[in-house]
Design a protein around this motif. Structure first.
Motif, PDB file in Angstrom:
ATOM      1  N   ARG A 134       0.894  -1.460   0.332  1.00 51.40           N
ATOM      2  CA  ARG A 134       0.248  -0.523  -0.001  1.00 51.40           C
ATOM      3  C   ARG A 134       1.011   1.640   0.446  1.00 51.40           C
ATOM      4  O   ARG A 134       0.355   2.122  -0.084  1.00 51.40           O
ATOM      5  N   GLN A 135       2.026   0.747   0.169  1.00 53.16           N
ATOM      6  CA  GLN A 135       2.876   2.232   0.023  1.00 53.16           C
ATOM      7  C   GLN A 135       3.670   2.986  -0.445  1.00 53.16           C
ATOM      8  O   GLN A 135       4.911   2.912  -0.996  1.00 53.16           O
ATOM      9  N   TYR A 136       3.830   1.834  -1.721  1.00 52.98           N
ATOM     10  CA  TYR A 136       5.004   1.949  -3.157  1.00 52.98           C
ATOM     11  C   TYR A 136       4.143   1.470  -4.217  1.00 52.98           C
ATOM     12  O   TYR A 136       3.053   1.093  -4.443  1.00 52.98           O
ATOM     13  N   GLU A 137       4.544   2.146  -4.743  1.00 59.25           N
ATOM     14  CA  GLU A 137       4.339   1.856  -6.350  1.00 59.25           C
ATOM     15  C   GLU A 137       4.437   0.781  -7.298  1.00 59.25           C
ATOM     16  O   GLU A 137       3.220   0.348  -7.977  1.00 59.25           O
ATOM     17  N   TYR A 138       4.999  -0.464  -6.663  1.00 58.69           N
ATOM     18  CA  TYR A 138       4.511  -1.612  -7.559  1.00 58.69           C
ATOM     19  C   TYR A 138       4.548  -2.593  -6.404  1.00 58.69           C
ATOM     20  O   TYR A 138       4.946  -2.245  -5.315  1.00 58.69           O
ATOM     21  N   PRO A 139       4.257  -3.837  -6.914  1.00 57.38           N
ATOM     22  CA  PRO A 139       3.192  -4.751  -6.135  1.00 57.38           C
ATOM     23  C   PRO A 139       5.363  -5.509  -4.772  1.00 57.38           C
ATOM     24  O   PRO A 139       6.346  -5.813  -6.172  1.00 57.38           O
ATOM     25  N   PHE A 140       5.930  -5.800  -4.015  1.00 64.71           N
ATOM     26  CA  PHE A 140       7.226  -6.641  -3.509  1.00 64.71           C
ATOM     27  C   PHE A 140       6.882  -8.030  -3.796  1.00 64.71           C
ATOM     28  O   PHE A 140       5.807  -8.319  -3.547  1.00 64.71           O
ATOM     29  N   ARG A 141       8.507  -8.276  -4.432  1.00 63.05           N
ATOM     30  CA  ARG A 141       7.811  -9.888  -4.993  1.00 63.05           C
ATOM     31  C   ARG A 141       9.654  -9.963  -3.397  1.00 63.05           C
ATOM     32  O   ARG A 141       9.995  -9.161  -4.411  1.00 63.05           O
ATOM     33  N   PHE A 142       9.062 -11.101  -3.155  1.00 65.16           N
ATOM     34  CA  PHE A 142      10.440 -11.567  -2.728  1.00 65.16           C
ATOM     35  C   PHE A 142      11.427 -13.352  -2.857  1.00 65.16           C
ATOM     36  O   PHE A 142      10.554 -13.948  -3.558  1.00 65.16           O
ATOM     37  N   VAL A 143      12.130 -12.698  -3.153  1.00 59.71           N
ATOM     38  CA  VAL A 143      13.489 -13.907  -4.015  1.00 59.71           C
ATOM     39  C   VAL A 143      14.786 -14.861  -3.199  1.00 59.71           C
ATOM     40  O   VAL A 143      15.233 -13.696  -2.841  1.00 59.71           O
ATOM     41  N   LEU A 144      14.614 -15.872  -3.444  1.00 60.33           N
ATOM     42  CA  LEU A 144      15.736 -16.523  -2.889  1.00 60.33           C
ATOM     43  C   LEU A 144      16.810 -16.956  -3.856  1.00 60.33           C
ATOM     44  O   LEU A 144      16.576 -16.715  -4.765  1.00 60.33           O
ATOM     45  N   VAL A 145      18.326 -16.062  -3.590  1.00 60.99           N
ATOM     46  CA  VAL A 145      19.244 -16.309  -4.303  1.00 60.99           C
ATOM     47  C   VAL A 145      20.034 -17.035  -3.160  1.00 60.99           C
ATOM     48  O   VAL A 145      20.507 -17.206  -1.668  1.00 60.99           O
ATOM     49  N   ARG A 146      21.071 -18.035  -4.304  1.00 59.08           N
ATOM     50  CA  ARG A 146      21.864 -18.861  -3.461  1.00 59.08           C
ATOM     51  C   ARG A 146      23.359 -17.281  -2.856  1.00 59.08           C
ATOM     52  O   ARG A 146      24.123 -17.283  -4.505  1.00 59.08           O
ATOM     53  N   GLN A 147      23.813 -17.361  -1.940  1.00 54.94           N
ATOM     54  CA  GLN A 147      24.841 -16.526  -0.986  1.00 54.94           C
ATOM     55  C   GLN A 147      25.785 -17.451  -0.068  1.00 54.94           C
ATOM     56  O   GLN A 147      24.606 -18.131   0.309  1.00 54.94           O
TER      57      GLN A 147
ATOM     58  N   TYR B  92      15.558  -9.541  -2.297  1.00 55.98           N
ATOM     59  CA  TYR B  92      16.881 -11.006  -2.078  1.00 55.98           C
ATOM     60  C   TYR B  92      17.372 -10.839  -0.430  1.00 55.98           C
ATOM     61  O   TYR B  92      16.937 -10.549  -0.307  1.00 55.98           O
ATOM     62  N   ILE B  93      16.582 -11.790  -0.711  1.00 58.94           N
ATOM     63  CA  ILE B  93      16.477 -13.046   0.412  1.00 58.94           C
ATOM     64  C   ILE B  93      17.863 -14.248   0.373  1.00 58.94           C
ATOM     65  O   ILE B  93      17.304 -15.296  -0.509  1.00 58.94           O
ATOM     66  N   SER B  94      18.834 -14.238   0.582  1.00 52.78           N
ATOM     67  CA  SER B  94      19.723 -15.371   0.834  1.00 52.78           C
ATOM     68  C   SER B  94      19.137 -17.170   0.960  1.00 52.78           C
ATOM     69  O   SER B  94      18.794 -16.655   2.238  1.00 52.78           O
ATOM     70  N   ASP B  95      20.094 -17.978   0.869  1.00 53.71           N
ATOM     71  CA  ASP B  95      19.523 -19.040   1.257  1.00 53.71           C
ATOM     72  C   ASP B  95      20.082 -19.345   2.454  1.00 53.71           C
ATOM     73  O   ASP B  95      19.616 -19.761   3.764  1.00 53.71           O
ATOM     74  N   SER B  96      21.134 -18.661   2.795  1.00 51.89           N
ATOM     75  CA  SER B  96      22.069 -18.408   4.328  1.00 51.89           C
ATOM     76  C   SER B  96      21.161 -18.335   5.083  1.00 51.89           C
ATOM     77  O   SER B  96      21.645 -18.571   6.293  1.00 51.89           O
ATOM     78  N   LEU B  97      20.792 -16.699   4.957  1.00 54.01           N
ATOM     79  CA  LEU B  97      19.866 -16.081   5.426  1.00 54.01           C
ATOM     80  C   LEU B  97      18.909 -16.922   6.071  1.00 54.01           C
ATOM     81  O   LEU B  97      18.907 -16.856   7.504  1.00 54.01           O
ATOM     82  N   MET B  98      17.699 -17.525   5.034  1.00 58.30           N
ATOM     83  CA  MET B  98      17.179 -18.529   5.818  1.00 58.30           C
ATOM     84  C   MET B  98      17.337 -19.960   6.402  1.00 58.30           C
ATOM     85  O   MET B  98      16.488 -20.031   7.770  1.00 58.30           O
ATOM     86  N   ARG B  99      18.601 -20.280   6.329  1.00 58.69           N
ATOM     87  CA  ARG B  99      19.187 -21.036   7.259  1.00 58.69           C
ATOM     88  C   ARG B  99      19.585 -20.272   8.525  1.00 58.69           C
ATOM     89  O   ARG B  99      19.754 -21.235   9.808  1.00 58.69           O
ATOM     90  N   PHE B 100      19.807 -19.511   8.752  1.00 57.80           N
ATOM     91  CA  PHE B 100      20.400 -18.819  10.098  1.00 57.80           C
ATOM     92  C   PHE B 100      19.596 -18.127  11.231  1.00 57.80           C
ATOM     93  O   PHE B 100      19.601 -18.435  11.781  1.00 57.80           O
ATOM     94  N   VAL B 101      18.546 -18.167   9.934  1.00 54.91           N
ATOM     95  CA  VAL B 101      16.970 -17.166  10.944  1.00 54.91           C
ATOM     96  C   VAL B 101      16.457 -17.862  12.062  1.00 54.91           C
ATOM     97  O   VAL B 101      16.297 -19.585  11.319  1.00 54.91           O
ATOM     98  N   ARG B 102      16.144 -18.076  12.562  1.00 56.30           N
ATOM     99  CA  ARG B 102      15.196 -19.409  13.751  1.00 56.30           C
ATOM    100  C   ARG B 102      14.297 -19.511  13.833  1.00 56.30           C
ATOM    101  O   ARG B 102      13.381 -20.386  14.529  1.00 56.30           O
ATOM    102  N   TYR B 103      13.407 -17.646  14.122  1.00 56.67           N
ATOM    103  CA  TYR B 103      12.114 -17.398  13.974  1.00 56.67           C
ATOM    104  C   TYR B 103      11.394 -16.668  13.247  1.00 56.67           C
ATOM    105  O   TYR B 103      12.265 -15.703  13.063  1.00 56.67           O
ATOM    106  N   ARG B 104      10.309 -16.725  12.610  1.00 55.81           N
ATOM    107  CA  ARG B 104       9.729 -16.091  11.609  1.00 55.81           C
ATOM    108  C   ARG B 104       9.663 -14.044  11.855  1.00 55.81           C
ATOM    109  O   ARG B 104       9.932 -14.225  10.764  1.00 55.81           O
ATOM    110  N   GLU B 105       9.497 -14.432  13.155  1.00 58.73           N
ATOM    111  CA  GLU B 105       9.654 -12.803  14.073  1.00 58.73           C
ATOM    112  C   GLU B 105      10.711 -12.451  13.669  1.00 58.73           C
ATOM    113  O   GLU B 105      10.549 -10.524  12.329  1.00 58.73           O
ATOM    114  N   ALA B 106      12.008 -12.821  13.605  1.00 60.06           N
ATOM    115  CA  ALA B 106      13.513 -12.457  12.615  1.00 60.06           C
ATOM    116  C   ALA B 106      13.009 -12.163  11.182  1.00 60.06           C
ATOM    117  O   ALA B 106      14.288 -11.135  11.565  1.00 60.06           O
ATOM    118  N   LEU B 107      13.067 -13.352  10.666  1.00 58.71           N
ATOM    119  CA  LEU B 107      12.795 -13.364   8.943  1.00 58.71           C
ATOM    120  C   LEU B 107      11.846 -12.078   8.323  1.00 58.71           C
ATOM    121  O   LEU B 107      11.731 -10.728   7.819  1.00 58.71           O
TER     122      LEU B 107
END
Length: 266
Positions: free
Chosen positions: A77-90, A104-119
């Motif tokens: 609701r606050q930006y001109e285009y819809p947001f899209r969340f994309v996973l990348v290998r890093q 963009y969110i790295s696969d390494s970050l997904m495995r590091f984060v323990r809680y949905r609230e942190a993500l």
């Protein structure tokens, strides 16, 4: 414009006029909505060509999508285009936002984060950068500085001066751009607001900062590097929570308010 014609004018008049014309043109281009979408598309194509984009069938998307939808419902609701969340290998935990709506969110970050609230906190912080046009403003600032220097070089007779645009390769490395402390602080606070509106515990960002401070995983989340000191960021967030009780009182800091993110850590 030929050199012999320029010689009729004082250089103290010509240089500012030419530089002003160039910078004015760049400002118009940078402010066009189409410009942000084009930048975003260029970055996606380059990351895809490098093989860094993770296929949508990955189980990591199963963990990402519920949180991403919740944040997008508020941020869209606050930006001109819809947001899209994309996973990348890093190799390192990382996240970065690009003009046009891609985060963009790295696969390494997904495995590091323990809680949905942190993500969620990562996504909220990054969407804040996009909503505030921070990357576009930084590109424009750097571009204008380079253009002014090159225009001066041309006018002063330097053969090395040229008015080249930023290449896609530079844009694809947007995660390496360093924002000012004020910009990062604003993204933290705006991100906390977005999390609260999305009914995701905004203390997740504090937990994430603390987790990286204690981690020996190697490397550092890009959104936490070249930023204000961790203790300053946490104290700023705590003050923000206190100053807006109507928004934040219902959220608690203790771990009972954290939801595990159940994915493979391998």
């Amino acid at each position: 414009m030929h050199v012999n014609r320029m010689s009729r004018f004082s250089p103290y008049v010509v240089v500012p006029l030419v530089v002003f014309a160039i910078l004015s043109r760049m400002a118009v281009v940078a402010h066009a909505e189409d410009s942000e979408r084009r930048i975003g598309a260029d970055v996606y194509r380059e990351l895809q060509a490098k093989g860094e984009i993770i296929d949508q069938s990955s189980p990591l998307y199963t963990a990402l999508r519920p949180t991403a939808r919740r944040i997008a419902n508020v941020a869209n609701r606050q930006y001109e285009y819809p947001f899209r969340f994309v996973l990348v290998r890093q190799k390192q935990p990382n996240a970065f936002a690009v003009p046009g709506g891609n985060v963009y969110i790295s696969d390494s970050l997904m495995r590091f984060v323990r809680y949905r609230e942190a993500l969620a906190a990562v996504l909220c912080h990054e969407t804040a950068h996009t909503i505030h046009h921070d990357v576009t403003n930084l590109i424009r600032k750097n571009q204008n500085t380079n253009l002014a220097a090159r225009a001066l070089a041309i006018l002063l007779g330097s053969k090395s001066g040229s008015l080249t645009d930023y290449g896609i390769g530079v844009l694809a490395n947007l995660q390496s751009l360093s924002f000012s402390r004020d910009v990062e602080r604003t993204a933290d606070l705006k991100g906390a607001d977005t999390c609260a509106e999305a009914n995701s515990n905004p203390w997740g960002l504090v937990k994430l900062i603390e987790a990286f401070g204690k981690s020996n995983a190697g490397g550092k989340l890009e959104m936490l590097s070249d930023h204000p000191r961790d203790d300053h960021r946490i104290s700023d967030l705590e003050a923000h929570f206190r100053n807006h009780p109507e928004r934040f009182t219902r959220f608690k800091r203790d771990s009972a308010w954290s939801t595990p993110l159940n994915i493979s850590r391998r």
